[in-house]
Design a protein around this motif. Structure first.
Motif, PDB file in Angstrom:
ATOM      1  N   GLU A 154       0.828  -1.208   0.000  1.00 30.64           N
ATOM      2  CA  GLU A 154       0.000   0.000   0.000  1.00 30.64           C
ATOM      3  C   GLU A 154       0.864   1.260   0.000  1.00 30.64           C
ATOM      4  N   SER A 155       1.902   1.258   0.821  1.00 30.86           N
ATOM      5  CA  SER A 155       2.767   2.428   0.925  1.00 30.86           C
ATOM      6  C   SER A 155       3.555   2.648  -0.362  1.00 30.86           C
ATOM      7  N   LYS A 156       4.028   1.558  -0.972  1.00 35.12           N
ATOM      8  CA  LYS A 156       4.887   1.674  -2.150  1.00 35.12           C
ATOM      9  C   LYS A 156       4.113   2.045  -3.399  1.00 35.12           C
ATOM     10  N   TYR A 157       2.885   1.533  -3.528  1.00 36.96           N
ATOM     11  CA  TYR A 157       2.145   1.720  -4.778  1.00 36.96           C
ATOM     12  C   TYR A 157       0.830   2.479  -4.604  1.00 36.96           C
ATOM     13  N   ASP A 158       0.605   3.076  -3.441  1.00 36.21           N
ATOM     14  CA  ASP A 158      -0.541   3.950  -3.212  1.00 36.21           C
ATOM     15  C   ASP A 158      -1.861   3.242  -3.532  1.00 36.21           C
ATOM     16  N   VAL A 159      -2.042   2.058  -2.972  1.00 38.14           N
ATOM     17  CA  VAL A 159      -3.295   1.319  -3.099  1.00 38.14           C
ATOM     18  C   VAL A 159      -3.791   0.987  -1.701  1.00 38.14           C
ATOM     19  N   LEU A 160      -5.040   0.575  -1.589  1.00 41.27           N
ATOM     20  CA  LEU A 160      -5.606   0.116  -0.322  1.00 41.27           C
ATOM     21  C   LEU A 160      -6.160  -1.283  -0.534  1.00 41.27           C
ATOM     22  N   LEU A 161      -5.681  -2.225   0.245  1.00 42.43           N
ATOM     23  CA  LEU A 161      -6.067  -3.624   0.093  1.00 42.43           C
ATOM     24  C   LEU A 161      -6.992  -4.059   1.220  1.00 42.43           C
ATOM     25  N   LYS A 162      -7.955  -4.904   0.878  1.00 37.14           N
ATOM     26  CA  LYS A 162      -8.812  -5.499   1.907  1.00 37.14           C
ATOM     27  C   LYS A 162      -8.014  -6.561   2.650  1.00 37.14           C
ATOM     28  N   ARG A 163      -8.428  -6.855   3.863  1.00 41.07           N
ATOM     29  CA  ARG A 163      -7.722  -7.835   4.685  1.00 41.07           C
ATOM     30  C   ARG A 163      -8.445  -9.189   4.719  1.00 41.07           C
ATOM     31  N   ASP A 164      -9.390  -9.414   3.814  1.00 40.98           N
ATOM     32  CA  ASP A 164     -10.093 -10.699   3.762  1.00 40.98           C
ATOM     33  C   ASP A 164      -9.452 -11.586   2.702  1.00 40.98           C
ATOM     34  N   TRP A 165      -8.175 -11.917   2.920  1.00 45.66           N
ATOM     35  CA  TRP A 165      -7.429 -12.682   1.939  1.00 45.66           C
ATOM     36  C   TRP A 165      -7.724 -14.180   2.039  1.00 45.66           C
ATOM     37  N   ILE A 166      -7.495 -14.869   0.896  1.00 42.67           N
ATOM     38  CA  ILE A 166      -7.579 -16.331   0.849  1.00 42.67           C
ATOM     39  C   ILE A 166      -6.372 -16.836   0.080  1.00 42.67           C
ATOM     40  N   PHE A 167      -5.995 -18.101   0.304  1.00 40.31           N
ATOM     41  CA  PHE A 167      -4.853 -18.680  -0.380  1.00 40.31           C
ATOM     42  C   PHE A 167      -5.321 -19.736  -1.384  1.00 40.31           C
ATOM     43  N   LEU A 168      -4.683 -19.719  -2.554  1.00 39.28           N
ATOM     44  CA  LEU A 168      -5.017 -20.699  -3.583  1.00 39.28           C
ATOM     45  C   LEU A 168      -4.433 -22.055  -3.198  1.00 39.28           C
ATOM     46  N   LYS A 169      -5.231 -23.104  -3.329  1.00 33.99           N
ATOM     47  CA  LYS A 169      -4.802 -24.429  -2.889  1.00 33.99           C
ATOM     48  C   LYS A 169      -3.931 -25.144  -3.924  1.00 33.99           C
ATOM     49  N   ASN A 170      -4.194 -24.911  -5.188  1.00 37.18           N
ATOM     50  CA  ASN A 170      -3.557 -25.725  -6.223  1.00 37.18           C
ATOM     51  C   ASN A 170      -2.472 -25.006  -7.019  1.00 37.18           C
ATOM     52  N   ARG A 171      -2.069 -23.846  -6.591  1.00 42.98           N
ATOM     53  CA  ARG A 171      -0.973 -23.168  -7.281  1.00 42.98           C
ATOM     54  C   ARG A 171      -0.183 -22.290  -6.311  1.00 42.98           C
ATOM     55  N   LYS A 172       1.138 -22.215  -6.592  1.00 40.33           N
ATOM     56  CA  LYS A 172       2.036 -21.473  -5.715  1.00 40.33           C
ATOM     57  C   LYS A 172       2.294 -20.055  -6.200  1.00 40.33           C
ATOM     58  N   SER A 173       1.911 -19.743  -7.437  1.00 43.88           N
ATOM     59  CA  SER A 173       2.103 -18.388  -7.973  1.00 43.88           C
ATOM     60  C   SER A 173       1.196 -18.192  -9.165  1.00 43.88           C
ATOM     61  N   LEU A 174       0.993 -16.942  -9.512  1.00 41.52           N
ATOM     62  CA  LEU A 174       0.191 -16.588 -10.678  1.00 41.52           C
ATOM     63  C   LEU A 174       1.012 -15.689 -11.576  1.00 41.52           C
ATOM     64  N   GLY A 175       1.096 -16.019 -12.868  1.00 43.03           N
ATOM     65  CA  GLY A 175       1.878 -15.209 -13.803  1.00 43.03           C
ATOM     66  C   GLY A 175       3.356 -15.555 -13.738  1.00 43.03           C
ATOM     67  N   LYS A 176       4.134 -14.810 -14.491  1.00 46.58           N
ATOM     68  CA  LYS A 176       5.577 -15.043 -14.567  1.00 46.58           C
ATOM     69  C   LYS A 176       6.299 -14.268 -13.472  1.00 46.58           C
ATOM     70  N   LEU A 177       7.137 -14.966 -12.719  1.00 48.62           N
ATOM     71  CA  LEU A 177       7.916 -14.319 -11.665  1.00 48.62           C
ATOM     72  C   LEU A 177       9.129 -13.631 -12.277  1.00 48.62           C
ATOM     73  N   ALA A 178       9.252 -12.345 -12.048  1.00 46.57           N
ATOM     74  CA  ALA A 178      10.352 -11.569 -12.625  1.00 46.57           C
ATOM     75  C   ALA A 178      11.501 -11.437 -11.635  1.00 46.57           C
ATOM     76  N   GLU A 179      12.707 -11.312 -12.167  1.00 44.62           N
ATOM     77  CA  GLU A 179      13.863 -11.050 -11.319  1.00 44.62           C
ATOM     78  C   GLU A 179      13.700  -9.702 -10.624  1.00 44.62           C
ATOM     79  N   GLN A 180      14.257  -9.579  -9.437  1.00 43.89           N
ATOM     80  CA  GLN A 180      14.211  -8.323  -8.698  1.00 43.89           C
ATOM     81  C   GLN A 180      15.616  -7.910  -8.302  1.00 43.89           C
TER      82      GLN A 180
END
Length: 317
Positions: A154-180
């Motif tokens: 939120e601080s870095k990208y000026d967004v507000l996120l809800k705190r009602d998160w859920i975790f996906l059971k059948n996948r560890k990531s979504l999309g292509k992971l980029a180098e940082q």
């Protein structure tokens, strides 16, 4: 430079400190130039990390936009101090909960498609693999980490996120992971000149779980007195290379009591227990990443160094 920013009564008393600090600043600027010439992202020494998928969390912004967060791991991210659940509770209940920090690298957002073909925003957050195991075995650490992680996004990208998160059971990531790229060394925003106590360069304010308390806290901040301060520019004549603010905080004992935020042309200072509050706009745009500060525990003066964007860059904008 706006003469109203200069406090004549304070200028004589702090002249010696200014001269000493300016000499130190010139050395710091030379060091920055050497780092830039030696390479690294934006002149800062960095190391490339390749995120490994860990788990994927789904939430939404307060506006209803779908967001996924890939919680990844890399050995190149430092491991936080290993605490027990009881030790973490004691830290959170202490007067200085910032003693426990969680190193993490938050990547750039990237647009992806979810399983239904709808558009969504994805953030990649990288932590140490040992700490990933920790949050998978401790619900307390997991909740604490997810809260801090969302605040960081939120601080870095000026967004507000809800705190009602859920975790996906059948996948560890979504999309292509980029180098940082992560910094191999970091410069704290505020440093106690007589000790090694440091504040991190980025200090996102803690989101209060009770909105009424947060509103009350904001009102108390605004009622707090503004500290005495002075601002000088260097060089004194013409367009400055940097600004130096000296803020007198006689009621403050340590830098850990101060939160300092620097915007493009704004300086915001708050303190624990609402001792002082300062919110001013500056006459020049700042190079935010190169700003820094030192708190002298004897004189109780916070000195803030603010490099100014070159005139030609500002004109182009």
């Amino acid at each position: 430079m706006d003469s109203s920013l200069l406090d004549a009564e304070e200028k004589d008393n702090t002249l010696t400190l200014q001269n000493e600090f300016l000499r130190h600043l010139l050395l710091t600027q030379d060091s920055m130039k050497q780092e830039r010439s030696a390479g690294g992202q934006e002149g800062i020494p960095t190391v490339v990390i390749k995120p490994c998928p860990g788990m994927c969390m789904k939430t939404r912004t307060v506006n209803g936009e779908k967001v996924f967060i890939n919680i990844c791991y890399s050995e190149n991210v430092p491991e936080p101090k290993d605490l027990t659940d009881d030790e973490l509770l004691k830290v959170l209940e202490s007067e200085d909960p910032t003693k426990f920090r969680i190193p993490m690298s938050i990547g750039e957002p990237h647009a992806e498609l979810d399983k239904s073909g709808g558009g969504c925003t994805v953030y990649d957050v990288v932590i140490n693999p040992n700490f990933l195991n920790k949050i998978n075995t401790s619900e307390l650490f997991k909740t604490f980490f997810l809260t801090i992680m969302c605040e960081g996004i939120e601080s870095k990208y000026d967004v507000l996120l809800k705190r009602d998160w859920i975790f996906l059971k059948n996948r560890k990531s979504l999309g292509k992971l980029a180098e940082q790229h992560i910094r191999t060394k970091s410069t704290p925003l505020i440093v106690d000149m007589e000790s090694t106590n440091q504040l991190p360069a980025e200090q996102p304010e803690k989101r209060n779980l009770i909105e009424e308390i947060q509103k009350q806290d904001e009102e108390l901040n605004k009622k707090a007195p503004e500290p005495i301060f002075s601002i000088i520019q260097e060089p004194v004549e013409g367009y400055p290379e940097y600004l130096v603010a000296e803020i007198s905080l006689p009621e403050i004992k340590t830098a850990q009591s101060v939160t300092l935020k620097l915007g493009e042309d704004r300086l915001l200072l708050t303190t624990r227990s609402h001792v002082y509050y300062m919110d001013i706009f500056l006459p020049y745009d700042l190079v935010q990443d190169d700003c820094g500060a030192q708190f002298d525990k004897e004189s109780k003066v916070l000195t803030v160094t603010m490099p100014v964007k070159p005139k030609e860059i500002v004109q182009q904008i």
